[in-house]
Design a protein around this motif. Structure first.
Motif, PDB file in Angstrom:
ATOM      1  N   ILE A  63       0.846  -1.205   0.000  1.00  0.00           N
ATOM      2  CA  ILE A  63       0.000   0.000   0.000  1.00  0.00           C
ATOM      3  C   ILE A  63       0.875   1.247   0.000  1.00  0.00           C
ATOM      4  N   MET A  68      -0.298   4.297  -3.140  1.00  0.00           N
ATOM      5  CA  MET A  68      -0.964   5.521  -2.675  1.00  0.00           C
ATOM      6  C   MET A  68      -1.026   6.591  -3.769  1.00  0.00           C
ATOM      7  N   PRO A  83      -5.900   5.392   1.728  1.00  0.00           N
ATOM      8  CA  PRO A  83      -5.961   4.030   1.171  1.00  0.00           C
ATOM      9  C   PRO A  83      -6.706   3.064   2.078  1.00  0.00           C
ATOM     10  N   ARG A 115      -6.543   3.019  -3.961  1.00  0.00           N
ATOM     11  CA  ARG A 115      -5.260   2.327  -4.050  1.00  0.00           C
ATOM     12  C   ARG A 115      -4.903   2.186  -5.521  1.00  0.00           C
TER      13      ARG A 115
END
Ligand code: AMP
Length: 418
Positions: A63, A68, A83, A115
């Motif tokens: 992530i 991001m 996210p 995301r």
């Protein structure tokens, strides 16, 4: 599709019509059930400081490293589109001194998250989550309750789910486990995928989350964290499972369930619908996160459900979501009945109950056939006899069953049935 100039960004969707109905149903159901368990709504900003997620979700997670949406404002602030939902709520808990409120504080949220992933079925760049968070108290019953609520929401949406559950231990047990895991993985390092090779040194635990077939084969042979749990963690885990047993909630132990975010400890869980490879949702305990983000030591747990994936399953199962109101038809026979029918029609309207009629027709037969065509569930029949006795007939169209009730009570009676 028309050859138009503007298109929505890749991985995003317009949600309307049937899709919109499913979304609404999921939102209504989850808000209702969360409310029944005394959760309160929270809405945090879509934009947050980038640092918030680096510190919480973890610097080495997919992530933070790859997914991001980042931006620098004209004033030079580094922000991201959120996210996930937990870190913003923890930020809000600290910033608003929510530890001063009676604990635990229970929140639910529903909203969009972002995301930058490769779009595919069940995976979007803008998606929606429904989430629950409980902050300020540690008890195995709270972990259990959290799982129970998600399970009930799915059940209410007519989705049978199974829960996979694991316990990641506390920092102490995890440290020992990761050391042994690394040792056990080392001889297999070359047969792991490229990502896992990179994870090996600094992000060993995340290898357990890899979905690649060749990695899964290695993972299955690895030591399991349950064997490394300290006395307190073991006791805690046992009590969570006892709670689930008591609630007769079906679950399956999954010793390799670690989830893709760094902040979890102890209980972790994921929900699956039969026949679907991806998780519908998941969560766990994050007792260290409030402190890691600058607050005081605060136990907490939470989880989130992916709305798009839940919609996919509901669509596949052809689950009906539109609650069509039952139709009521008002038929009359004779002049005085017609007059009374007009008055009754107004009474229904005042109560907000739509009633169909065909006052222009005089024969009962043609009115009944009109009611049939409309698909009315109930037809109210007001004839000469009924008028005199201040009564009316309620006919249940499907069964043909009829009963006579007082005109003064018919509105209440219909209210009960529709
Ligand atoms: P996570 O926040 O990663 O724990 O994800 C919780 C749930 O959100 C998952 O089980 C999915 O149902 C959903 N989810 C996560 N990422 C996506 C995505 N990119 N697209 C659609 N749903 C997602």
């Amino acid at each position: 599709m028309t050859d138009q100039e503007f298109k929505k960004p890749s991985g995003t969707r317009d949600i309307f019509d049937r899709e919109g109905d499913y979304f609404q149903k999921i939102e209504d159901t989850s808000r209702r059930i969360a409310g029944e368990y005394n959760f309160k709504t929270i809405r945090t900003p879509i934009l947050e400081e980038k640092r918030l997620f680096v510190r919480s979700v973890g610097e080495r997670t997919d992530i933070v490293q790859k997914e991001m949406y980042e931006l620098t404002t004209k004033g030079g602030d580094e922000l991201v589109l959120r996210p996930e939902g937990t870190a913003p709520i923890v930020r809000s808990y600290i910033e608003n001194d929510l530890y001063k409120k009676p604990q635990p504080v229970k929140f639910y949220y529903f909203g969009p998250f972002f995301r930058y992933e490769r779009p595919q079925k069940g995976r979007y760049r803008q998606f929606h989550q429904f989430g629950l968070e409980i902050l300020g108290k540690k008890s195995p019953a709270l972990d259990g309750q959290l799982i129970l609520i998600f399970w009930k929401i799915f059940k209410s949406l007519q989705i049978e789910t199974s829960v996979k559950i694991n316990n990641l231990g506390c920092e102490g047990c995890r440290r020992e486990y990761v050391e042994d895991l690394k040792k056990a993985l080392k001889p297999h390092k070359e047969s792991l995928c490229k990502n896992c090779k990179e994870r090996f040194d600094k992000n060993t635990l995340r290898i357990l989350d890899c979905k690649e077939e060749k990695c899964r084969e290695v993972i299955e042979t690895m030591p399991q964290i349950v064997d490394y749990l300290c006395k307190a963690c073991k006791k805690n885990f046992k009590r969570v499972l006892e709670f689930l047993n008591k609630m007769e909630l079906p679950y399956e132990l999954d010793p390799f369930l670690v989830r893709g975010l760094d902040y979890y400890n102890n209980t972790t869980f994921e929900f699956f619908a039969e026949g679907w490879g991806f998780a519908l949702g998941g969560g766990g305990r994050y007792d260290g996160l409030v402190e890691a983000l600058g607050g005081r030591k605060t136990p907490a747990c939470g989880g989130a459900v992916g709305v798009e994936r839940t919609v996919e399953v509901m669509k596949d199962k052809n689950i009906e979501v539109k609650n069509k109101p039952k139709k009521v038809f008002l038929a009359q026979l004779g002049d005085s009945a017609k007059k009374k029918a007009f008055e009754l029609f107004e009474e229904f309207r005042k109560e907000g109950i739509p009633v169909y009629e065909s006052m222009g027709r005089d024969s009962l037969k043609s009115q009944m056939s009109r009611a049939d065509k409309l698909g009315a569930e109930y037809t109210l029949i007001l004839g000469r006899q009924e008028c005199i006795k201040n009564q009316i007939i309620i006919r249940e169209m499907k069964s043909g069953k009829q009963e006579t009730v007082s005109l003064d009570e018919v509105v209440e009676e219909i209210k009960k049935r529709i």
